[in-house]
Structures are given as structure tokens and as C-alpha cells.
Design a protein around this motif. Structure first.
Motif, mmCIF file in Angstrom:
data_model
loop_
_atom_site.group_PDB
_atom_site.id
_atom_site.type_symbol
_atom_site.label_atom_id
_atom_site.label_comp_id
_atom_site.label_asym_id
_atom_site.label_seq_id
_atom_site.Cartn_x
_atom_site.Cartn_y
_atom_site.Cartn_z
ATOM 1 N N GLY A 14 0.775 -1.242 0.000
ATOM 2 C CA GLY A 14 0.000 0.000 0.000
ATOM 3 C C GLY A 14 0.798 1.278 0.000
ATOM 4 O O GLY A 14 0.209 2.361 -0.067
ATOM 5 N N ILE A 57 -5.202 1.089 1.269
ATOM 6 C CA ILE A 57 -5.652 0.525 2.545
ATOM 7 C C ILE A 57 -5.604 -1.007 2.466
ATOM 8 O O ILE A 57 -6.625 -1.685 2.322
ATOM 9 C CB ILE A 57 -7.066 1.022 2.919
ATOM 10 C CG1 ILE A 57 -7.126 2.537 2.766
ATOM 11 C CG2 ILE A 57 -7.425 0.617 4.343
ATOM 12 C CD1 ILE A 57 -6.104 3.295 3.605
ATOM 13 N N TYR A 58 -4.387 -1.525 2.520
ATOM 14 C CA TYR A 58 -4.168 -2.969 2.431
ATOM 15 C C TYR A 58 -3.552 -3.492 3.731
ATOM 16 O O TYR A 58 -2.928 -2.746 4.482
ATOM 17 C CB TYR A 58 -3.211 -3.281 1.271
ATOM 18 C CG TYR A 58 -3.726 -2.892 -0.091
ATOM 19 C CD1 TYR A 58 -4.895 -3.437 -0.605
ATOM 20 C CD2 TYR A 58 -3.040 -1.969 -0.877
ATOM 21 C CE1 TYR A 58 -5.363 -3.083 -1.857
ATOM 22 C CE2 TYR A 58 -3.495 -1.606 -2.132
ATOM 23 C CZ TYR A 58 -4.663 -2.170 -2.620
ATOM 24 O OH TYR A 58 -5.118 -1.819 -3.853
ATOM 25 N N PRO A 59 -3.676 -4.775 3.981
ATOM 26 C CA PRO A 59 -2.996 -5.357 5.136
ATOM 27 C C PRO A 59 -1.578 -5.771 4.777
ATOM 28 O O PRO A 59 -1.287 -6.075 3.621
ATOM 29 C CB PRO A 59 -3.844 -6.592 5.446
ATOM 30 C CG PRO A 59 -4.339 -7.024 4.098
ATOM 31 C CD PRO A 59 -4.542 -5.762 3.297
ATOM 32 N N ARG A 91 -3.957 -5.544 10.172
ATOM 33 C CA ARG A 91 -4.168 -4.099 10.184
ATOM 34 C C ARG A 91 -4.295 -3.633 8.739
ATOM 35 O O ARG A 91 -3.769 -4.246 7.830
ATOM 36 C CB ARG A 91 -2.983 -3.369 10.824
ATOM 37 C CG ARG A 91 -2.753 -3.690 12.287
ATOM 38 C CD ARG A 91 -3.857 -3.097 13.160
ATOM 39 N NE ARG A 91 -3.484 -3.019 14.547
ATOM 40 C CZ ARG A 91 -3.471 -4.032 15.396
ATOM 41 N NH1 ARG A 91 -3.777 -5.246 14.960
ATOM 42 N NH2 ARG A 91 -3.143 -3.870 16.663
ATOM 43 N N PHE A 92 -4.951 -2.497 8.516
ATOM 44 C CA PHE A 92 -5.127 -1.973 7.167
ATOM 45 C C PHE A 92 -4.585 -0.559 7.087
ATOM 46 O O PHE A 92 -4.932 0.286 7.909
ATOM 47 C CB PHE A 92 -6.607 -2.004 6.770
ATOM 48 C CG PHE A 92 -7.166 -3.391 6.658
ATOM 49 C CD1 PHE A 92 -7.187 -4.049 5.438
ATOM 50 C CD2 PHE A 92 -7.647 -4.056 7.782
ATOM 51 C CE1 PHE A 92 -7.692 -5.336 5.334
ATOM 52 C CE2 PHE A 92 -8.151 -5.339 7.686
ATOM 53 C CZ PHE A 92 -8.175 -5.987 6.460
ATOM 54 N N HIS A 96 -2.597 7.489 9.711
ATOM 55 C CA HIS A 96 -2.212 6.121 10.064
ATOM 56 C C HIS A 96 -0.948 6.170 10.913
ATOM 57 O O HIS A 96 0.163 6.187 10.379
ATOM 58 C CB HIS A 96 -1.952 5.284 8.815
ATOM 59 C CG HIS A 96 -3.115 5.176 7.885
ATOM 60 N ND1 HIS A 96 -4.176 4.328 8.119
ATOM 61 C CD2 HIS A 96 -3.388 5.812 6.715
ATOM 62 C CE1 HIS A 96 -5.043 4.434 7.131
ATOM 63 N NE2 HIS A 96 -4.598 5.331 6.274
#
Length: 704
Positions: A262, A270-272, A295-296, A328
């Protein structure tokens, strides 16, 4: 449309939107958007036609093209024609010399339409504006691809060949990835080179950030060949990784991996991230959820370190926050010693925000506790000193304390930065910091740097450890104050002289960022010499993860580099540069912690050798190297022209105790256990890489 790198989908959406537009100025703007999206998607010939159609549309509408519109059209036409030449030659008719600056011999294009067309556009641009340094750079590159540089370049625009000369002559590294089937053709990604199956040979994990870019696992067969074991390893479906970081989170002796995703994508990223457990049987398992790590958010950097000294590796994950998106904060995960983790960044003072591009750990003040350095784009960089547990309670009961000492230590620049790491470049036993700049106008600034002209681009910083908690900026004196626009990068010892050198992958997402990757040789800890051209590693395509590793067991470090950009059309083949050898001595040490973490990350090594000039000490800290690409955790240490090894000292991170070993032979490999007093010989194989056509594992040839 939130993801700037899904170019094919964005192009289609733009094409649909154009159907509803009738106002000429609006159509002009969106036609330009369509052309750039097509170019970024790799649909180069369509992009060229769209640009030519745009030019014709302006004429039909009687629109007077202003300087901005003319510059846009000429620039993107030139880049599109250059990219067409790259696709037809450097990718589909690839050779080991493709795209190596200065381009010559096997790098000269057989299909010349792209470069010939680019030259015509660039000549006109330079007639209109002779000061356009970017167009001058592109013009010289185009002539190089035709084998006509410098003789056919118009004299007023030629770049003097001497600017590419190396400051020191080293032997040439040959790219052998194609003959070994390791030249993965994909986008930017990460790499880990390590012994994943415990047979002593070095295997490869390579990722790509493409939305469906498959993580690949290549097993070293121990005879100079590799086998793609991705499917057998259970990795099908592990996709989209921008970076990889090695670890042994469960202390079972098998190298695990973290996949980061990401980065650079903003609200579209918004990736893990994923934690992959090495099962020790040739397979991996994604244990992200069961480890409590799901988590993202956009990330591309992480560092594994035992911050609380309990003998288990924790992990700090750098998250990216960009203006207009959700914030984030970075996260610190404490290892619970049972396969799970607990997040505790805020409690420890490490919930940093910003566009964090790199995080590194190292014990800069030699107090036995690993500290953290954070590189951010657009904000001051940060150094956090590890001050131990709060109060008098044990670490399991009380949060840990990290103190921001950035300003006092003098390590906040560059404000626009990317990769960063700790390393002891001058062998004084104290970790220094390298952090590279990341802001420029493109090739114009690189050419300005070569020609000695003024420019405003960001430069790297080399911070020398003053041994008192502060650092001195020695970048200029060290010869590193240059425009390099560094992405993936790492350090290693290219000539086994015992001084750590630097290889910098360069570029940015823009397809016009055709600038060379750079190699700098460490001249006895005093300064660095640019040896890019002599070594033959000045690749013009985007350079990402870099791993230094002795694949063939001959004692010198080869270099594996993941190539490619961020946009779908900006893919390229990964490279494996074989080290030609320099005749210097070496030693390999595989440390095994007992009270310290199993792979001994953070342990400090001191090798004292006898030379013709007397005793000399060489220092190394167990880690995987730079912040974008992982070298083996088994340490490969050059000894130069040493006559013998006097002693090997190991400083263990948990106990703070040192072990001293004598009687080690040069050009040997040993295993060292924290609880054993003697060196344990480590038998490792050596072999010769097969010549072109000999490898049974090759699935394709280079000449398509």
C-alpha cells in the motif's frame, strides 16, 4: 480512481468521461489525462496516437498552444517514444547490457523506431529552448541506444562522456539473472535473500507491488541453478508486496518474512501487511490474523528488533499518512512469545505520523538497547533513543520508553527523504546513519549534478557517529552529496576489503525518471568513490530492493536487485550481478542466540586481523542491511589482504556479555552459539554459475 497506479482502469474511466465532454478546453485537459494514463498502463502505442490526436484536435479547434501545452505534448511524446524503444528492445529483446549507462554494445537497440522518433521531437524542443536539460538528457540517451553517442549528438547538446567516468576502477559485474531464470519481469517490489530451507544455500523471495503481483520463491539448487517453488511453497495468492523484511519471530531457527503493501497509494492503499511463517518443510503459512497483526493502511517499511531484551524479536511497522487521507500512526508490536503480538506504539512514544518511508533499528550509543531511526518525506526525520522500561517494573508489566533525541543528535535532514539505515562505515565500532534524499525535478537535476551546474534537488546525508550521542554531517567530505533520488538500496562489501560500500536503486513513479542506479565504493572509511560505470551497474530502469549475498559460495558478494516502477506499464526484469572477485579474504559467521533472539539480530561482531601494516578491526552488526531489500542474516565479512585472524568477538544483545574466539581460518564459514565457547565449522558449498544455455532450470531465453 483512489489508487493512482491502476492506470488501465483509470484510462478506461477517463475515456468514458470524455464521451460526455463538449467544451474544447475541458476536452483538451482530459485528452491529456487519457494519454498519460495509457502511457502509464504500458499501452505506449495507444498513448502516442492519443498525443498526436490531441495535437491535431488543437489545430482543428484553432487553439493556440501556449508554452505549457507545447511542453506537455513534446515531453510526453518524447517519453512515449523512448518507452516504446525500451519495450521493443530492453524488455522483449533483452540482453544483459540493456539500459546500462552509458549504453553500448549489447544495449544498443535493434528496433530503432522509438529512439529515432524521440530524437526528432527532442531536437525541436531544444531548438525552442536550448536550456531544457531534461530534453538534453533524453537526447543523449536516445543516441546511446542507437550506438551513435557521442559522435552523432549535435555538439551544442552533447553530454561529455567523461562525466560518466568512475572515480576508481573496479571490475565489471555481469547481469546473469536471465540465464538463471531469475529475471522476473514485474513492478517495484521487495527481496529477501537467505537460506529458507536450511541447506546452506541462499534462496530468494521477490515481490512486486502490482495489484496482482505474485510473490515468488526461488530455491537455490546448490549447483548454480534455481527452481521456482512458489506454488509448492504455498505462496500462490500472496500478492501486491512493495517490500519484504526478514525475521525469525518465533525463534524456531527458520527465516520468516513480512510482506508490506500500500505504500505511495494514499487513500487507495488501505491494504494489510502479511506475516509469513516458514514451516521448515519448504512451505510458508500466512499467520497474520492468528498473530494479531491484521491491520489496514499503507506501509512499505518495517524493522524487526528485540527492543525490550527478552530474547524475542518485536516489530515496528511504518505507516504512511498523506494530506487529505486518514491518519495512520506507525505501530510497535511487542512479541508475546506465543506466536502473537500486542500493539504498544502510543504507550512507548512511537506512534509517529507522516509520510514515513523508512524505519531502521540499531544501537547507536552502544548501551545494549536498539534505537529507532525514522525517515519521513516532508517532515524532519526522527531518532528515538531506547531508554528502557518506565519506572522500576519489568518490561512485561510496564510500557517501554523511547525518547525523541533527533534535534539534539543532529539527524533531522533531509526533510524529503526515503531509504535509511544504520551501519559502521568507518569501522570505529559505532553505528553511523545513511539517509537518502528524495525530491528533484527529474533528469534535469541529475544532469546538472554531472555537469557541475546549480540545482535545488534534495541530497543524501551521511551522519558520522561522534560517540557522545550526536552525529556530524560528513556527506560532502565523503563524496556523497549528489542527486541520486534513491529508492531501493543497501550496503555490502563489493570488493571484500572490509569497508562497507553502497548500491543505490534510483527513480520515482514518473516514466521520465530514466536515471542511473549508482554504486559508491568505500575508500577505507574516509570517503566514497562513484564506481557505477566501471562496475557496469548503472541501470536506467527503476531500482528497488537490493540484496548483497554470496550466491555461488566463492566468498564475494553478488547483488540481486528487484527492478521496475510503480505504474502498470513500467515493469522491468530483475537483475543478478555476479561479483567478478578481487582476491581478498573473507569469513562467514552464522550466529545463533540462546538467551538472545535465535538469529542474533542486533548482535555486534568485531573481527581483528593481522595485516602488513599491523592489527586492524572490522565491525559488523547482525541485520539484513538497508531499508529496502534484505541481505542474509548469516554475515559475510570481507577481510581485505589480511594475513591472519587474531580474534573474533561477539557482543550479545540480551546478556551484554562478549565472547572471544581464536584460531579461526580465513576464507571459512563458522557457526557461533551463544552458549558454546568454540567456533563450529559450517560446511558450505561453492559452485560456478552455468554459462548461457547450460541451466536446466531456464524457462525462457533472453532474445524474444
Amino acid at each position: 480512481m483512489d489508487n493512482p497506479f491502476l492506470s488501465a482502469e483509470r484510462a478506461e474511466a477517463t475515456r468514458i468521461a470524455l464521451k460526455t465532454m463538449t467544451e474544447p478546453q475541458q476536452r483538451l485537459e482530459w485528452e491529456g489525462k487519457l494519454a498519460t494514463e495509457l502511457l502509464n498502463a504500458g499501452k505506449t502505442e495507444e498513448a502516442i496516437q492519443e498525443l498526436l490526436r490531441l495535437k491535431e484536435y488543437m489545430a482543428q479547434q484553432g487553439m493556440q498552444a501556449g508554452p505549457k501545452a507545447r511542453h506537455f505534448l513534446s515531453r510526453y511524446l518524447a517519453i512515449a517514444y523512448l518507452r516504446l524503444g525500451e519495450q521493443q528492445n530492453c524488455i522483449f529483446n533483452h540482453s544483459a547490457e540493456s539500459c546500462l549507462l552509458p549504453i553500448r554494445a549489447g544495449g544498443v537497440h535493434k528496433l530503432q523506431l522509438g529512439s529515432r522518433s524521440a530524437i526528432e521531437v527532442l531536437k525541436q524542443t531544444l531548438k525552442d529552448d536550448p536550456s531544457d536539460l531534461e530534453s538534453r538528457w533524453f537526447l543523449n540517451l536516445a543516441y546511446m541506444t542507437l550506438g551513435e553517442y557521442p559522435s552523432e549528438v549535435p555538439p551544442e547538446w552533447v553530454i561529455p562522456p567523461k562525466v560518466f567516468d568512475s572515480a576508481y576502477e573496479v571490475k565489471r559485474f555481469a547481469d546473469i539473472a536471465g540465464r538463471l531464470g531469475l529475471d522476473v519481469d514485474d513492478l517495484a517490489g521487495g527481496s529477501i535473500v537467505d537460506d529458507f530451507d536450511g541447506d546452506g544455500d541462499l534462496d530468494i523471495l521477490a515481490s512486486a507491488q502490482r495489484f496482482r503481483g505474485q510473490l515468488r520463491y526461488f530455491r537455490d539448487n546448490g549447483d548454480g541453478t534455481f527452481t521456482d517453488r512458489t506454488r509448492e511453497a504455498g505462496l500462490i495468492g500472496e500478492i501486491g508486496g512493495l517490500n519484504l523484511v526478514s525475521t525469525d519471530y518465533n525463534n524456531d531457527g527458520w527465516v520468516d518474512a513480512m510482506v508490506l503493501r500500500g505504500g505511495w497509494m494514499g487513500k487507495g492503499g488501505i491494504y494489510p501487511f502479511s506475516l509469513l511463517r516458514n514451516n521448515g518443510d519448504g512451505t510458508f503459512a500466512d499467520v497474520t490474523e492468528e498473530a494479531g497483526l491484521l491491520r489496514f493502511g499503507p506501509t512499505q517499511s518495517a524493522t524487526w528488533f528485540d527492543y525490550d531484551g527478552d530474547g524475542w524479536l518485536d516489530v515496528y511497522v511504518a505507516k504512511e499518512s498523506t494530506p487529505g487521507t486518514v491518519v495512520h500512526p506507525c505501530e510497535l508490536f511487542h512479541n508475546n512469545r506465543d506466536g502473537t503480538f500486542t500493539e504498544c506504539a502510543a504507550a512507548s512514544g512511537l506512534a509517529v505520523t507522516g509520510l514515513v518511508k523508512a524505519v531502521a533499528s540499531g544501537d547507536y550509543n552502544n548501551d545494549g538497547r536498539p534505537d529507532v531511526y525514522i525517515s519521513r518525506m516532508g517532515d524532519p526525520n526522527l531518532l528515538f533513543r531506547n531508554d528502557g522500561p518506565k519506572g522500576s517494573a519489568s518490561s512485561s508489566q510496564c510500557p517501554w520508553t523511547f525518547t525523541d533525541v533527533s534535534a539534539a543528535a543532529g539527524v533531522t535532514e533531509p526533510i524529503y527523504s526515503f531509504p535509511a539505515w544504520f551501519f559502521d562505515y568507518d569501522n570505529d565500532g559505532w553505528l553511523d546513519i545513511f539517509v537518502s534524499g528524495y525530491q528533484f525535478r527529474g533528469p534535469a537535476d541529475v544532469l546538472s549534478d554531472y555537469l557541475g551546474l546549480p540545482y535545488n534537488a534534495e541530497r543524501p546525508r551521511l551522519y558520522h557517529n561522534n560517540h557522545d550521542g550526536t552525529f556530524g554531517d560528513v556527506t560532502r567530505a565523503a563524496g556523497l552529496f549528489h542527486v541520486v533520488q534513491t529508492m531501493g538500496s543497501n550496503f555490502g562489501d563489493l570488493d571484500n576489503d572490509g569497508w562497507l560500500d553502497i548500491y543505490l536503486g534510483t527513480g520515482d513513479p514518473n516514466l521520465g525518471s530514466l536515471i542511473p542506479n549508482r554504486m559508491f565504493r568505500n575508500a577505507e572509511g574516509k570517503f566514497f568513490q562513484d564506481v557505477t560505470t566501471a562496475a557496469g551497474v548503472g541501470h536506467l530502469q527503476k531500482g528497488h530492493a537490493v540484496s548483497f549475498a554470496d550466491f555461488d559460495g566463492d566468498g564475494d558478494q553478488d547483488i540481486y536487485e528487484v527492478m521496475g516502477g510503480a505504474y502498470e506499464g513500467d515493469h522491468y526484469r530483475n537483475a543478478l550481478y555476479e561479483n567478478p572477485g578481487y582476491g581478498n579474504h573473507w569469513i562467514k559467521l552464522k550466529l545463533e542466540g540462546v538467551r538472545s533472539n535465535r538469529v542474533a539480530m542486533g548482535a555486534r561482531i568485531k573481527v581483528t586481523v593481522e595485516t602488513a601494516e599491523g592489527a586492524r578491526s572490522i565491525y559488523k552488526t547482525v541485520a539484513s542491511g538497508g531499508s529496502f531489500g534484505c541481505s542474509p542474516l548469516r554475515q559475510e565479512i570481507g577481510l581485505g589482504q589480511a594475513r591472519s585472524i587474531q580474534a573474533i568477538e561477539v557482543f550479545w544483545p540480551v546478556t551484554g556479555k562478549a565472547q572471544t574466539f581464536r584460531g579461526a581460518g580465513m576464507d571459512q564459514a563458522y557457526r557461533i552459539r551463544e552458549d558454546q565457547p568454540d567456533l563450529i565449522p559450517l560446511p558450505l558449498k561453492s559452485f560456478t554459475f552455468p554459462a548461457m544455455g547450460e541451466s536446466s532450470s531456464m524457462s525462457h531465453t533472453h532474445q524474444h
